[in-house]
Design an enzyme around this catalytic site. Structure first.
Site, PDB file in Angstrom:
ATOM      1  N   LYS A  57       0.844  14.597   1.136  1.00 23.72           N
ATOM      2  CA  LYS A  57      -0.457  14.919   0.531  1.00 23.72           C
ATOM      3  C   LYS A  57      -0.566  16.423   0.231  1.00 23.72           C
ATOM      4  CE  LYS A  57      -2.764  10.967   2.762  1.00 23.72           C
ATOM      5  NZ  LYS A  57      -3.385  10.195   1.676  1.00 23.72           N
TER       6      LYS A  57
ATOM      7  N   HIS B  19       0.788  -1.240   0.000  1.00 25.55           N
ATOM      8  CA  HIS B  19       0.000   0.000   0.000  1.00 25.55           C
ATOM      9  C   HIS B  19       0.814   1.281   0.000  1.00 25.55           C
ATOM     10  CE1 HIS B  19      -4.211  -1.283   0.436  1.00 25.55           C
ATOM     11  NE2 HIS B  19      -3.726  -2.335   1.063  1.00 25.55           N
TER      12      HIS B  19
ATOM     13  N   LYS C 292     -14.242   8.721  -5.169  1.00 29.49           N
ATOM     14  CA  LYS C 292     -15.541   9.077  -4.575  1.00 29.49           C
ATOM     15  C   LYS C 292     -16.002  10.433  -5.102  1.00 29.49           C
ATOM     16  CE  LYS C 292     -14.188   6.418  -0.587  1.00 29.49           C
ATOM     17  NZ  LYS C 292     -13.404   6.464   0.642  1.00 29.49           N
TER      18      LYS C 292
ATOM     19  N   LYS D 215      -8.562  14.257   3.710  1.00 25.70           N
ATOM     20  CA  LYS D 215      -7.712  13.057   3.781  1.00 25.70           C
ATOM     21  C   LYS D 215      -6.813  13.229   5.000  1.00 25.70           C
ATOM     22  CE  LYS D 215      -6.394  14.094  -0.417  1.00 25.70           C
ATOM     23  NZ  LYS D 215      -6.411  12.893  -1.220  1.00 25.70           N
ATOM     24  N   ARG D 216      -6.081  12.186   5.387  1.00 26.75           N
ATOM     25  CA  ARG D 216      -5.155  12.343   6.507  1.00 26.75           C
ATOM     26  C   ARG D 216      -4.189  13.492   6.228  1.00 26.75           C
ATOM     27  NH1 ARG D 216      -5.239   8.475  10.813  1.00 26.75           N
ATOM     28  NH2 ARG D 216      -3.449   9.629  11.562  1.00 26.75           N
TER      29      ARG D 216
END
Length: 843
Positions: free
Chosen positions: A575, A378, A681, A569-570
């Site tokens: 990110k 992952h 999504k 998101k985290r």
């Protein structure tokens, strides 16, 4: 502007779920009243909203139980190959509405509850999220369970029943504060304890090599108590099981102490054993080498493998007597999927059981193990890879350490034979990493112990083959596969966006719910004015509804006709929430410089949790809230720009914000986000994506056409080139005046007047230690955001792009992902067979 329709009102006019039959409504009412009667204790005549929620949950659960029993009977009779999905995280969210949707009960329940003078939505809001995961990895596991049941696979999810899930996030004075998530406080109506299947798990002790074989002795025992949760497929009467283990101390735990009279201490010490399932480690993409975490990993693996082998041996329903004793056929009947390296101990544990307990020959056991296990990788971030100290294994799992050493020796002998004299390759490929502290590389253990290794998006799987596991790929290229992630359209379209699901069903029918590729048919309606209007109207209603929610729960008033620009998101440096933040500051400075100019109004929403020990992530939250404080209170700005931090982002909040978003931010540095699933999504819910060519964004751009996303910034090869020549943030800072101004403002305390040095660490990191090259993509990002503004000013063209994105999102269903796992890794075929419901005879 008209007030938004509530979901309740909308459900009155829907097609997708079918109109409830009067008989169903009467039955639901009767069942609800019966459960309510039993919920209320004699001395309490007034029902609370929570009593109503439990009565409804039990009513819905009644519809599950018969199907659940029948499904398990069906599996025992047909004896299919069983799939075991092992994960330390299952981020399930709420269960009530999902169960009603999958059983086709939502309308009947809605009508019955309405007739009783209650509001279904209010009852749904009472349920606690089951937050047994950190983010993408745990939520993926939940989507996979939904798809496996919908595809009729005999599948089981196995994990830990954490007493405390991912912490609740409070924002206090702009800082994240963590609160324990006591999600079980009021009980959980969806689980069933199964004490009759309680199993012992061993720790510590020593290894005896005897003439009869190897024995692991003098261990400490902890009991694993299973709790089962039903997992319904969509309208196919299949109900699979998620089994979560809870740690219990045995009754004689530490009662040796009793001999010295300290009985009370001995009983209190039971907590030590039971701590194993107390709390979820709140790290995402970061490895923390704590002994308790290793105990959790072994605990779930040891209990699960005993369960798998018991079920393999006795395949008759309700039968405990073994009908199989030979393990030759084990890989034909059992597939074990390791969700990342957290359940990696399955490999040495299966070897231990086969060799030490079942007396299978070592080489035969190794062949069985490899054919049974498969591993999903992952992440490629080095800090996320699990590397356990050998010394910890020596103490906690001495037999497993011996087995790992023996497996590693076999593996290295093979490598040495194929690449004679290549000592460096042996060092790179060893499961044991030498050094000051010898460590076990769990990813290497997974690769050598599995018959299949997959990444979770095409670009990620390529990186896995070409860099992370390059040597292993050269050794066994046939092992490596790609399985691009997906999301379940039941929760992420039908449940969270009924208005959009309806508009789609009106045009193309309802088959898309179980075959998302059908959305392609919407391409025929891209120029259909009525359809464009309908899609835009649904989005506007979702925005009004979310704006009302924000006003009620966050006390912020936002402009519902502004662009809803969302990044949820985290919180993590890779990110790049900081890039988003710099854009907000840049927009603010532009408005301040020329207040009379016309600007496209935006509401920038950022949400996500920071790991409690991750200093920089917590500073990023403080910066976002501080920038919001200044911008939101500047009268020159008005409602043209707002920056909102969405507190306590979780599954149930995602279900509200995603359908309301106009713009989805997926802006990680190329080559760092394995896949992402939030991106999918947003796409299926009609938001346009601004993003880098990273993770599944690449495939989204391929499906919809790159011109229908806002793609910007460096590609993987550009990042690699910059790494080779050296990244110098100062060059960008000197060259780009708007960037320099934003950084100087952060640095000078413009956004933190009470503590001017507050963001010193953030600025220092961005200028001198930024692994993720925020400044290098700043210019391209700001320019791309300009294109977003341009398009947003033409609502018709914007909506046409939205329709194209929805139409091209079919690939990103977890049904497609699971079908690929089933055929290409597990060797099973999805089944469209509908099990007869409990009220009909079985065959």
């Amino acid at each position: 502007m008209a007030a938004p329709l509530s979901d309740g009102e909308r459900r009155k006019q829907i097609s997708v779920r079918g109109i409830a039959g009067l008989g169903d409504v009467a039955e639901v009412r009767k069942s609800f009243n019966r459960h309510l009667h039993f919920t209320l204790v004699k001395d309490r005549n007034v029902a609370t909203p929570r009593d109503y929620y439990f009565a409804l949950a039990h009513t819905v659960r009644d519809h599950l139980v018969g199907r659940w029993i029948r499904t398990q009977q069906h599996y025992y009779e047909k004896d299919p190959k069983r799939i075991y999905y092992l994960s330390l995280e299952f981020y399930m969210g709420r269960t009530l509405q999902n169960t009603m949707v999958n059983l086709g009960l939502q309308n009947a329940c809605d009508e019955a509850i309405y007739q009783l003078g209650l509001d279904l939505e209010e009852l749904e809001e009472i349920e606690e999220d089951a937050g047994l995961g950190n983010g993408g990895l745990g939520r993926l596991a939940a989507c996979f369970l939904d798809s496996m049941a919908t595809l009729g696979l005999a599948a089981y999810g196995y994990g830990i029943r954490y007493e405390f899930g991912i912490f609740n996030q409070k924002i206090v004075d702009g800082w994240q504060v963590e609160e324990a998530d006591d999600w079980l406080r009021y009980g959980n109506p969806w689980e069933k304890a199964r004490p009759e299947y309680m199993l012992p798990v061993h720790f510590y002790g020593r290894v005896d090599h005897t003439p009869e074989g190897v024995k692991w002795v003098d261990t400490q025992v902890v009991l694993a108590m299973p709790y089962d949760t039903p997992v319904p497929g969509y309208k196919n009467n299949t109900v699979n099981t998620m089994r979560l283990w809870s740690a219990k101390a045995p009754n004689d735990f530490n009662l040796q102490e009793f001999n010295v009279g300290d009985y009370i201490e001995a009983v209190l010490d039971r907590n030590l054993a039971e701590n194993i399932s107390r709390v979820l480690y709140p790290n995402d993409n970061f490895f923390e080498g704590k002994e308790l975490r290793l105990k959790q990993e072994y605990f779930v693996v040891a209990a699960t493998l005993q369960d798998i082998i018991r079920r393999f041996k006795s395949s008759k329903f309700g039968c405990r007597d073994p009908v199989r004793t030979c393990f030759e056929t084990f890989p034909d009947k059992v597939a074990i999927q390791l969700n990342d390296t957290h359940p990696a101990l399955s490999i040495p544990e299966l070897m231990r059981i086969l060799v030490d307990v079942e007396k299978v020959d070592w080489d035969k056991a190794w062949e069985i193990t490899k054919r049974t296990c498969a591993y999903t990788n992952h992440t490629v971030l080095p800090e996320a890879l699990e590397r356990w100290p050998v010394s910890m294994f020596e103490k906690l799992l001495p037999r497993h350490l011996e087995i790992i050493y023996a497996l590693n020796q076999m593996h290295l002998d093979r490598v040495a034979a194929l690449y004679p004299g290549d000592i460096d390759r042996l060092r790179r490929m060893s499961v044991i990493e030498e050094g000051d502290c010898k460590r076990i590389n769990m990813a290497h253990l997974c690769v050598i112990g599995s018959h299949a290794v997959n990444g979770v998006a095409r670009i990620h799987s390529d990186i896995v083959k070409n860099s992370v596991f390059k040597d292993f790929y050269e050794l066994d290229p046939e092992k490596f596969q790609n399985k691009t992630n997906g999301i379940t359209p039941r929760r992420w379209l039908l449940l969270c966006n009924p208005g959009l699901a309806d508009v789609i069903a009106e045009k193309i029918g309802e088959d898309f719910i179980t075959d998302l590729s059908q959305l392609k048919k919407l391409l025929d309606f891209i120029d259909n004015e009525a359809f464009i209007r309908d899609v835009a109207k649904v989005k506007q209603e979702n925005k009004l509804k979310f704006a009302a929610y924000l006003e009620e729960h966050y006390k912020v008033k936002i402009n519902p006709s502004s662009m809803f620009d969302v990044q949820v998101k985290r919180i993590h440096e890779y990110k790049r929430q900081l890039l988003n933040c710099l854009h907000a500051i840049t927009l603010y400075n532009r408005i301040r410089s020329d207040p009379s100019k016309s600007f496209v109004p935006r509401t920038i929403m950022i949400g996500g949790k920071a790991a409690p020990g991750y200093h920089m992530a917590k500073m990023i939250i403080k910066l976002i809230t501080s920038v919001g404080e200044v911008i939101n209170n500047d009268p020159y700005v008005g409602d043209r720009l707002k920056v909102i931090f969405l507190e306590n982002y979780r599954v149930s909040l995602a279900e509200k914000v995603i359908p309301a978003a106009d713009l989805s931010q997926q802006i990680s540095t190329a080559g760092t986000e394995a896949s992402g699933t939030g991106n999918m999504k947003f796409m299926v819910n009609g938001a346009l994506t601004i993003g880098t060519m990273d993770g599944a964004n690449v495939e989204m751009a391929e499906e919809a056409g790159e011109e229908n996303l806002f793609i910007f910034g460096m590609r993987v090869e550009d990042v690699e080139a910059m790494d080779r020549q050296g990244y110098n943030a100062r060059d960008f800072y000197e060259r780009l005046p708007e960037l320099r101004r934003a950084i100087d403002q952060i640095s000078s305390g413009f956004f933190s007047p009470r503590d001017p040095g507050c963001f010193r660490d953030v600025v220092n990191m961005l200028m001198y230690h930024d692994r993720f090259k925020v400044f290098a993509d700043y210019e391209a990002y700001i320019k791309c955001q300009g294109q977003v503004d341009q398009l947003f000013m033409d609502p018709r063209e914007w909506t046409k792009k939205v329709i194209r994105n929805i139409a091209c999102s079919g690939k990103f269903s977890s049904d497609r992902t699971i079908t690929e796992y089933a055929r290409e890794i597990w060797g099973v075929e999805p089944s469209a067979t509908k099990i007869p419901p409990p009220n009909l005879p079985r065959d």
